[in-house]
Design a protein around this motif. Structure first.
Motif, PDB file in Angstrom:
ATOM      1  N   ALA A   1     -16.505  46.775   4.537  1.00  0.00           N
ATOM      2  CA  ALA A   1     -16.079  45.888   5.265  1.00  0.00           C
ATOM      3  C   ALA A   1     -15.054  44.883   4.390  1.00  0.00           C
ATOM      4  CB  ALA A   1     -15.733  44.918   6.800  1.00  0.00           C
TER       5      ALA A   1
ATOM      6  N   ARG B   1      -6.790  47.292   6.444  1.00  0.00           N
ATOM      7  CA  ARG B   1      -7.133  49.285   5.674  1.00  0.00           C
ATOM      8  C   ARG B   1      -5.225  49.604   6.211  1.00  0.00           C
ATOM      9  NH1 ARG B   1     -11.693  49.933  10.139  1.00  0.00           N
ATOM     10  NH2 ARG B   1     -13.408  49.840   8.608  1.00  0.00           N
ATOM     11  N   ARG B   2      -4.173  48.408   7.108  1.00  0.00           N
ATOM     12  CA  ARG B   2      -3.422  48.775   7.049  1.00  0.00           C
ATOM     13  C   ARG B   2      -2.381  47.953   5.023  1.00  0.00           C
ATOM     14  NH1 ARG B   2      -3.972  46.510  11.461  1.00  0.00           N
ATOM     15  NH2 ARG B   2      -2.993  44.567  11.673  1.00  0.00           N
TER      16      ARG B   2
ATOM     17  N   LEU C   1     -12.755  45.389   1.183  1.00  0.00           N
ATOM     18  CA  LEU C   1     -12.189  45.345   1.916  1.00  0.00           C
ATOM     19  C   LEU C   1     -11.107  43.767   1.522  1.00  0.00           C
ATOM     20  CD1 LEU C   1     -11.504  48.056   4.281  1.00  0.00           C
ATOM     21  CD2 LEU C   1     -10.655  48.956   3.139  1.00  0.00           C
TER      22      LEU C   1
END
Length: 147
Positions: free
Chosen positions: A80, A145-146, A83
């Motif tokens: 995470a 994530r999008r 990201l």
């Protein structure tokens, strides 16, 4: 002196290992009457803080839990952090470690192809509790994530 006893109690509660030296003759507690403060936070980060600003300041709401948040993120959520660094700092990296966290965001240390570097990532909004920090981090991961 009641003020010294109270200061000693608070100090020991915050720094338990100090019990080994807190009663030495060369150890003392002092009360400071702040006139103003010159803050030096690193290269190019400095400035004056007035006494009124200093006295009206509040501890960061994550100060006591920051070490636990950092350890949890680094131990359980390294993916995470990678990201978040890509999405919110614009840095691609193979490995990211959170190094500090406060109510406005967090600092990370990144391992990139060009070497190690640091970055500051702002929260989406100021947080006022560890639970709110978790909520905002989850929102940010969802957004990352999008992207």
């Amino acid at each position: 002196m009641p003020a010294v006893a109270e200061a000693r109690k608070l100090y020991l509660a915050r720094s338990a290992n100090s019990k080994y030296w807190v009663d030495f003759d060369d150890f003392s507690f002092y009360r400071m009457e702040v006139v103003d403060v010159y803050y030096v936070g690193g290269f190019g980060v400095m400035g004056w803080v007035s006494a009124s600003e200093y006295y009206s300041g509040q501890p960061d709401p994550l100060a006591d839990t920051a070490p636990d948040i950092i350890q949890h993120m680094n131990t359980d959520h390294g993916d995470a952090l990678v990201l978040l660094a890509r999405a919110f700092a614009g840095i691609k990296s193979q490995e990211v470690a959170m190094t500090s966290v406060d109510r406005l965001g967090f600092h990370v240390r990144l391992k990139t192809r060009d070497g190690t570097r640091g970055a500051r990532i702002a929260f989406l909004r100021e947080v006022s509790s560890p639970a709110e920090a978790k909520k905002v981090l989850l929102e940010m991961v969802g957004q990352a994530r999008r992207m």
